[in-house]
Design an enzyme around this catalytic site. Sequence first.
Site, PDB file in Angstrom:
ATOM      1  CD  GLU A 197      -1.467   3.925   8.153  1.00  0.00           C
ATOM      2  OE1 GLU A 197      -1.300   4.700   9.308  1.00  0.00           O
ATOM      3  OE2 GLU A 197      -1.811   4.609   7.190  1.00  0.00           O
ATOM      4  CE1 TYR A 202      -0.251   2.941  13.669  1.00  0.00           C
ATOM      5  CE2 TYR A 202      -2.093   3.927  12.706  1.00  0.00           C
ATOM      6  CZ  TYR A 202      -0.817   3.473  12.460  1.00  0.00           C
ATOM      7  OH  TYR A 202       0.004   3.355  11.297  1.00  0.00           O
ATOM      8  CG  HIS A 254      -1.372   8.843   3.299  1.00  0.00           C
ATOM      9  ND1 HIS A 254      -1.519   7.562   3.648  1.00  0.00           N
ATOM     10  CD2 HIS A 254      -1.029   9.595   4.555  1.00  0.00           C
ATOM     11  CE1 HIS A 254      -1.188   7.463   4.945  1.00  0.00           C
ATOM     12  NE2 HIS A 254      -0.911   8.623   5.567  1.00  0.00           N
ATOM     13  NE  ARG A 298      -3.381   2.663   2.632  1.00  0.00           N
ATOM     14  CZ  ARG A 298      -3.217   3.604   3.778  1.00  0.00           C
ATOM     15  NH1 ARG A 298      -2.634   3.081   4.917  1.00  0.00           N
ATOM     16  NH2 ARG A 298      -3.933   4.572   3.671  1.00  0.00           N
ATOM     17  CD  GLU A 357      -5.012   7.526   9.895  1.00  0.00           C
ATOM     18  OE1 GLU A 357      -4.533   8.591  10.281  1.00  0.00           O
ATOM     19  OE2 GLU A 357      -4.621   6.394  10.398  1.00  0.00           O
ATOM     20  CG  ASN A 368      -4.978   3.154   8.714  1.00  0.00           C
ATOM     21  OD1 ASN A 368      -5.094   2.381   7.874  1.00  0.00           O
ATOM     22  ND2 ASN A 368      -4.792   4.336   8.164  1.00  0.00           N
TER      23      ASN A 368
HETATM   24  C1  FCB Z   1      -1.578   7.354  10.720  1.00  0.00           C
HETATM   25  C2  FCB Z   1      -1.094   8.010   9.529  1.00  0.00           C
HETATM   26  C3  FCB Z   1       0.206   7.384   8.884  1.00  0.00           C
HETATM   27  C4  FCB Z   1       1.369   7.434   9.928  1.00  0.00           C
HETATM   28  C5  FCB Z   1       0.745   6.771  11.246  1.00  0.00           C
HETATM   29  C6  FCB Z   1       1.706   6.518  12.125  1.00  0.00           C
HETATM   30  O1  FCB Z   1      -2.301   8.130  11.186  1.00  0.00           O
HETATM   31  O2  FCB Z   1      -2.036   7.691   8.390  1.00  0.00           O
HETATM   32  O3  FCB Z   1       0.586   8.291   7.767  1.00  0.00           O
HETATM   33  O4  FCB Z   1       1.646   8.652  10.158  1.00  0.00           O
HETATM   34  O5  FCB Z   1      -0.372   7.317  11.618  1.00  0.00           O
END
Ligand code: FCB
Length: 444
Positions: free
Chosen positions: A352, A292, A122, A78, A167, A290
Amino acid sequence: MDSLPSFPSTFLWGVSTASYQIEGAANEDGRGRSIWDTFSHAPGRTRDGDTGDVACDHYHRWPEDVALLGDLGVGAYRFSIAWPRIQPDGAGPANPKGLDFYDRLVDELVARGITPVPTLFHWDLPQTLEDAGGWLNRDTSYRFAEYAAVVADRLGDRVGRWITLNEPIVHMAQGYAFGTHAPGRELMFDALPVAHHQLLGHGLAVRALRAGGASEVMITNNCTPVLPASDSEADQTAAAIYDGFHNRLFLDPVLIGEYPPLVGPPDDAPYVHDGDREIIATPLDALGINYYNPTRVAAAPDGSPLPFEMLPIEGVPTTAFGWPVVPGGLRDLLVGLRDRYATALPPIYITESGCSTADEVTPEGRIHDTARIDYLDGHLRALHEAIGAGVDVRGYFVWSLLDNFEWAEGYHQRFGLVRVDYDTQLRTPKDSFSWLRAALRAQS
Ligand code: FCB
């Protein structure tokens, strides 16, 4: 460490990057200026004044980077396309050299049996469009669809899977509400038209990509499970509002054709036109997520400009960035989305997932990033549990292949499976690279 459980044989394994974070070559081959060029060059906007002018020099070193993908053994890559390379001013005829760059990249990926998964936006909006209002201006949605058509026309014979936006919540919140990302506007709740225009641009682009032969189109949203700080009504309400903004604002209109209560544009919003909702809800083939970390939310203290407050999650490890590490949050998020959207939820790709680490290079030149291995191992196990619970997840992409320009943090956060020495551009695969390669071999 025990080996990972088996994922479905068709599961797509990949890694992710983004144009402004890796390409560099900011002034080459006719590339126009983007909002991130402007923002990163403005004093005090990024840590140490770092810019993406050179970044990982991927624009010149892409063959080496594609060779790394081959060595890693992923089935997909990607990356994002820099709109200002294709249309330097965000409109009009394509810049042939910009298209040529992605054309060569796609050819090389395909030759190695790696599926290209481009993201069209992006965050590096052409500056000319920002000067005309950026995503506050409805015209940007139509320009985005034109750009999508131009790119699909050139790459669509080899690219079937596409991502429209990355995002949009982060771009709206950090870029237009709080001003911590480009374009650096601090509009707070007046940033809401940015949500609608991004969504409209997304829907128009889905149609343009399909017309260009796309077989699988998705949007990538940043999603987080929201944990109310207590059972109190005030904390529960604050958590619902946060969930509305962060998760539902960019999912409900796309999946069920309605804005969520409390946080969507008001019914009489002049920027929402008849027919927009239908365009935004153009059916998708898949959804990119995505993930985290989860977010713990309480009612805002008196006098706060926001209706919620984010609290730390206690008792869990944190990444070098300070983000809490909660692998089970990925399972909870996915099961929660399935329960909320039921049959309206398309198949999911995790587009992600990853962490930044405080890497040290040993005298032998090795990088023992065990925290990243633990992170990936834990999240893949949680993902496997979600699949076992019946959530249709089709792939997982690690953020990121390379250490890169981490937006306002500049080069201070290292998310790569491969270390980049920014003085020499030397690439050194970290221990996590070897771990993932072995894990992928064990899956096949
Ligand atoms: C996400 C973004 C990516 C990167 C990660 C750590 O929010 O999409 O570009 O910065 O965080």
